[in-house]
Design a protein around this motif. Structure first.
Motif, mmCIF file in Angstrom:
data_model
loop_
_atom_site.group_PDB
_atom_site.id
_atom_site.type_symbol
_atom_site.label_atom_id
_atom_site.label_comp_id
_atom_site.label_asym_id
_atom_site.label_seq_id
_atom_site.Cartn_x
_atom_site.Cartn_y
_atom_site.Cartn_z
ATOM 1 N N THR A 196 -3.395 5.742 5.776
ATOM 2 C CA THR A 196 -4.421 6.000 4.784
ATOM 3 C C THR A 196 -4.892 4.695 4.171
ATOM 4 O O THR A 196 -4.127 3.749 4.046
ATOM 5 C CB THR A 196 -3.902 6.969 3.691
ATOM 6 N N GLU A 197 -6.138 4.671 3.829
ATOM 7 C CA GLU A 197 -6.715 3.542 3.112
ATOM 8 C C GLU A 197 -6.710 3.889 1.629
ATOM 9 O O GLU A 197 -7.087 4.988 1.242
ATOM 10 C CB GLU A 197 -8.155 3.283 3.567
ATOM 11 N N LEU A 198 -6.292 2.946 0.832
ATOM 12 C CA LEU A 198 -6.237 3.180 -0.612
ATOM 13 C C LEU A 198 -7.407 2.550 -1.354
ATOM 14 O O LEU A 198 -7.454 2.583 -2.572
ATOM 15 C CB LEU A 198 -4.917 2.621 -1.171
ATOM 16 N N ASP A 199 -8.364 1.992 -0.605
ATOM 17 C CA ASP A 199 -9.478 1.291 -1.237
ATOM 18 C C ASP A 199 -10.307 2.194 -2.156
ATOM 19 O O ASP A 199 -10.851 1.735 -3.153
ATOM 20 C CB ASP A 199 -10.384 0.658 -0.186
ATOM 21 N N ASP A 200 -10.430 3.468 -1.826
ATOM 22 C CA ASP A 200 -11.228 4.386 -2.642
ATOM 23 C C ASP A 200 -10.399 5.130 -3.685
ATOM 24 O O ASP A 200 -10.926 5.934 -4.440
ATOM 25 C CB ASP A 200 -11.943 5.400 -1.745
ATOM 26 N N VAL A 201 -9.108 4.883 -3.714
ATOM 27 C CA VAL A 201 -8.216 5.538 -4.670
ATOM 28 C C VAL A 201 -8.154 4.685 -5.935
ATOM 29 O O VAL A 201 -7.772 3.516 -5.880
ATOM 30 C CB VAL A 201 -6.806 5.722 -4.062
ATOM 31 N N GLU A 202 -8.549 5.261 -7.053
ATOM 32 C CA GLU A 202 -8.596 4.492 -8.298
ATOM 33 C C GLU A 202 -7.506 4.860 -9.289
ATOM 34 O O GLU A 202 -7.193 4.081 -10.171
ATOM 35 C CB GLU A 202 -9.969 4.654 -8.948
ATOM 36 N N THR A 203 -6.951 6.058 -9.159
ATOM 37 C CA THR A 203 -5.947 6.513 -10.121
ATOM 38 C C THR A 203 -4.806 7.215 -9.390
ATOM 39 O O THR A 203 -4.942 7.585 -8.217
ATOM 40 C CB THR A 203 -6.547 7.513 -11.137
ATOM 41 N N LEU A 204 -3.718 7.405 -10.095
ATOM 42 C CA LEU A 204 -2.600 8.162 -9.542
ATOM 43 C C LEU A 204 -3.030 9.586 -9.217
ATOM 44 O O LEU A 204 -2.616 10.162 -8.216
ATOM 45 C CB LEU A 204 -1.426 8.164 -10.531
ATOM 46 N N SER A 205 -3.894 10.143 -10.025
ATOM 47 C CA SER A 205 -4.408 11.492 -9.783
ATOM 48 C C SER A 205 -5.181 11.543 -8.459
ATOM 49 O O SER A 205 -5.044 12.501 -7.686
ATOM 50 C CB SER A 205 -5.304 11.911 -10.947
ATOM 51 N N ASP A 206 -5.989 10.516 -8.185
ATOM 52 C CA ASP A 206 -6.707 10.443 -6.906
ATOM 53 C C ASP A 206 -5.719 10.389 -5.740
ATOM 54 O O ASP A 206 -5.923 11.019 -4.713
ATOM 55 C CB ASP A 206 -7.600 9.191 -6.838
ATOM 56 N N LEU A 207 -4.662 9.608 -5.912
ATOM 57 C CA LEU A 207 -3.650 9.476 -4.867
ATOM 58 C C LEU A 207 -2.944 10.804 -4.625
ATOM 59 O O LEU A 207 -2.715 11.206 -3.484
ATOM 60 C CB LEU A 207 -2.645 8.383 -5.244
ATOM 61 N N ALA A 208 -2.615 11.506 -5.692
ATOM 62 C CA ALA A 208 -1.965 12.816 -5.561
ATOM 63 C C ALA A 208 -2.896 13.809 -4.874
ATOM 64 O O ALA A 208 -2.462 14.590 -4.018
ATOM 65 C CB ALA A 208 -1.547 13.336 -6.937
ATOM 66 N N ASP A 209 -4.178 13.774 -5.211
ATOM 67 C CA ASP A 209 -5.144 14.662 -4.553
ATOM 68 C C ASP A 209 -5.245 14.356 -3.066
ATOM 69 O O ASP A 209 -5.309 15.268 -2.238
ATOM 70 C CB ASP A 209 -6.526 14.537 -5.204
ATOM 71 N N LEU A 210 -5.257 13.072 -2.710
ATOM 72 C CA LEU A 210 -5.286 12.660 -1.311
ATOM 73 C C LEU A 210 -4.067 13.207 -0.566
ATOM 74 O O LEU A 210 -4.177 13.725 0.548
ATOM 75 C CB LEU A 210 -5.337 11.133 -1.215
ATOM 76 N N ALA A 211 -2.909 13.127 -1.199
ATOM 77 C CA ALA A 211 -1.681 13.642 -0.592
ATOM 78 C C ALA A 211 -1.759 15.156 -0.418
ATOM 79 O O ALA A 211 -1.399 15.686 0.638
ATOM 80 C CB ALA A 211 -0.474 13.261 -1.448
ATOM 81 N N ARG A 212 -2.244 15.841 -1.429
ATOM 82 C CA ARG A 212 -2.335 17.308 -1.347
ATOM 83 C C ARG A 212 -3.284 17.745 -0.235
ATOM 84 O O ARG A 212 -3.052 18.744 0.441
ATOM 85 C CB ARG A 212 -2.782 17.883 -2.684
ATOM 86 N N GLU A 213 -4.363 16.996 -0.034
ATOM 87 C CA GLU A 213 -5.327 17.339 1.010
ATOM 88 C C GLU A 213 -4.719 17.228 2.409
ATOM 89 O O GLU A 213 -5.170 17.888 3.333
ATOM 90 C CB GLU A 213 -6.547 16.420 0.923
ATOM 91 N N SER A 214 -3.684 16.406 2.551
ATOM 92 C CA SER A 214 -3.080 16.221 3.873
ATOM 93 C C SER A 214 -2.115 17.346 4.243
ATOM 94 O O SER A 214 -1.653 17.401 5.376
ATOM 95 C CB SER A 214 -2.359 14.869 3.940
ATOM 96 N N SER A 215 -1.824 18.240 3.308
ATOM 97 C CA SER A 215 -0.902 19.346 3.570
ATOM 98 C C SER A 215 -1.478 20.646 3.031
ATOM 99 O O SER A 215 -1.284 20.979 1.862
ATOM 100 C CB SER A 215 0.452 19.069 2.916
ATOM 101 N N PRO A 216 -2.181 21.388 3.866
ATOM 102 C CA PRO A 216 -2.806 22.626 3.403
ATOM 103 C C PRO A 216 -1.812 23.687 2.942
ATOM 104 O O PRO A 216 -2.169 24.594 2.209
ATOM 105 C CB PRO A 216 -3.602 23.110 4.616
ATOM 106 N N GLU A 217 -0.561 23.578 3.344
ATOM 107 C CA GLU A 217 0.446 24.565 2.974
ATOM 108 C C GLU A 217 1.168 24.230 1.666
ATOM 109 O O GLU A 217 2.136 24.887 1.323
ATOM 110 C CB GLU A 217 1.478 24.702 4.101
ATOM 111 N N GLU A 218 0.742 23.198 0.978
ATOM 112 C CA GLU A 218 1.375 22.754 -0.267
ATOM 113 C C GLU A 218 2.837 22.360 -0.069
ATOM 114 O O GLU A 218 3.670 22.520 -0.951
ATOM 115 C CB GLU A 218 1.247 23.809 -1.366
ATOM 116 N N ASP A 219 3.142 21.840 1.113
ATOM 117 C CA ASP A 219 4.475 21.326 1.385
ATOM 118 C C ASP A 219 4.635 19.948 0.765
ATOM 119 O O ASP A 219 3.687 19.363 0.249
ATOM 120 C CB ASP A 219 4.707 21.242 2.901
ATOM 121 N N THR A 220 5.830 19.414 0.870
ATOM 122 C CA THR A 220 6.114 18.075 0.365
ATOM 123 C C THR A 220 5.324 17.031 1.139
ATOM 124 O O THR A 220 5.289 17.049 2.365
ATOM 125 C CB THR A 220 7.616 17.770 0.493
#
Length: 178
Positions: free
Chosen positions: A19-43
Motif C-alpha cells: 500500500t502507498e501511504l502518500d494519500d493517507v493523512e490521519t490514523l482514521s484514514d489508515l484505519a479506513d484503508l485497512a477496513r476496505e481491504s477486508s470485506p468480512e471485517e476480519d483482522t
C-alpha cells in the motif's frame, strides 16, 4: 525509504497487499484503508517499516478503534508516516496539547529582534523530551496471534516485518508484495 503492507486475515489464511501511504493523512484514514481491504471485517494488520530505523503495527479489528505499536517513537517522529501513528494518546499527552512555541508571544513583525541562538538549534516537530527513544503503544497487539510482548519488543527494525509475518504463517504472502 519505507515499506508498508496490509495483511488481512481470511478464512483461507492471510492475504497481503502493498500500500502507498502518500494519500493517507490521519490514523482514521489508515484505519479506513485497512477496513476496505477486508470485506468480512476480519483482522487487518498494517505493517510499516522505515529505513530499518523503526517499525509500526496497526491492528484493525472490524469497526473497533485501531490498536498501535511503534518500535521507536523518536525515530518514527522524524517520519511523516510515523507521525500518523504517534497520536497524543499513544504518547501519553493531553489531546490537542501543543509542544511548540506560544504563537501569541512571538514577534512576527519580520525583524530579527528577539531571536536567539538557542532557537536555531531546535528541530522542527515534537521535542526530544516529548517523544521517547523506546517502544510505545499496545505491546500486546499480537498476543492472540502468537507474538507476545517480549518477542515483539525484541524485534529489530531491520527484520521485524519478516519475523512477524513468519510467526503468523504469512511470510510467503508478504514476500510477494515486498
Amino acid at each position: 525509504m519505507y515499506f508498508a503492507a496490509l495483511l488481512a486475515r481470511t478464512e483461507d489464511g492471510w492475504e497481503a497487499s502493498d500500500t502507498e501511504l502518500d494519500d493517507v493523512e490521519t490514523l482514521s484514514d489508515l484505519a479506513d484503508l485497512a477496513r476496505e481491504s477486508s470485506p468480512e471485517e476480519d483482522t487487518v494488520l498494517v505493517l510499516i517499516e522505515q529505513e530499518d530505523s523503526w517499525f509500526g503495527v496497526v491492528r484493525v479489528d472490524g469497526e473497533e478503534d485501531p490498536r498501535i505499536y511503534v518500535s521507536d517513537a523518536a525515530a518514527a517522529a522524524r517520519s511523516a508516516y510515523g507521525e500518523l501513528l504517534l497520536t497524543d494518546e499513544l504518547l501519553g499527552r493531553e489531546p490537542g496539547a501543543d509542544d511548540g512555541p506560544d504563537l501569541d508571544s512571538l514577534d512576527l513583525d519580520g525583524t530579527e529582534d528577539g531571536e536567539n541562538e538557542e532557537d536555531d538549534d531546535q528541530e522542527d516537530g515534537p521535542s526530544a523530551d516529548a517523544v521517547p527513544h523506546s517502544p510505545v503503544g499496545d505491546r500486546e497487539i499480537l498476543d492472540d496471534l502468537g507474538i507476545g510482548e517480549k518477542e515483539l519488543r525484541a524485534l529489530g527494525a531491520d527484520d521485524a516485518l519478516g519475523a512477524i509475518a513468519e510467526a503468523l504463517g504469512a511470510s510467503e504472502v508478504l514476500e510477494t508484495v515486498r
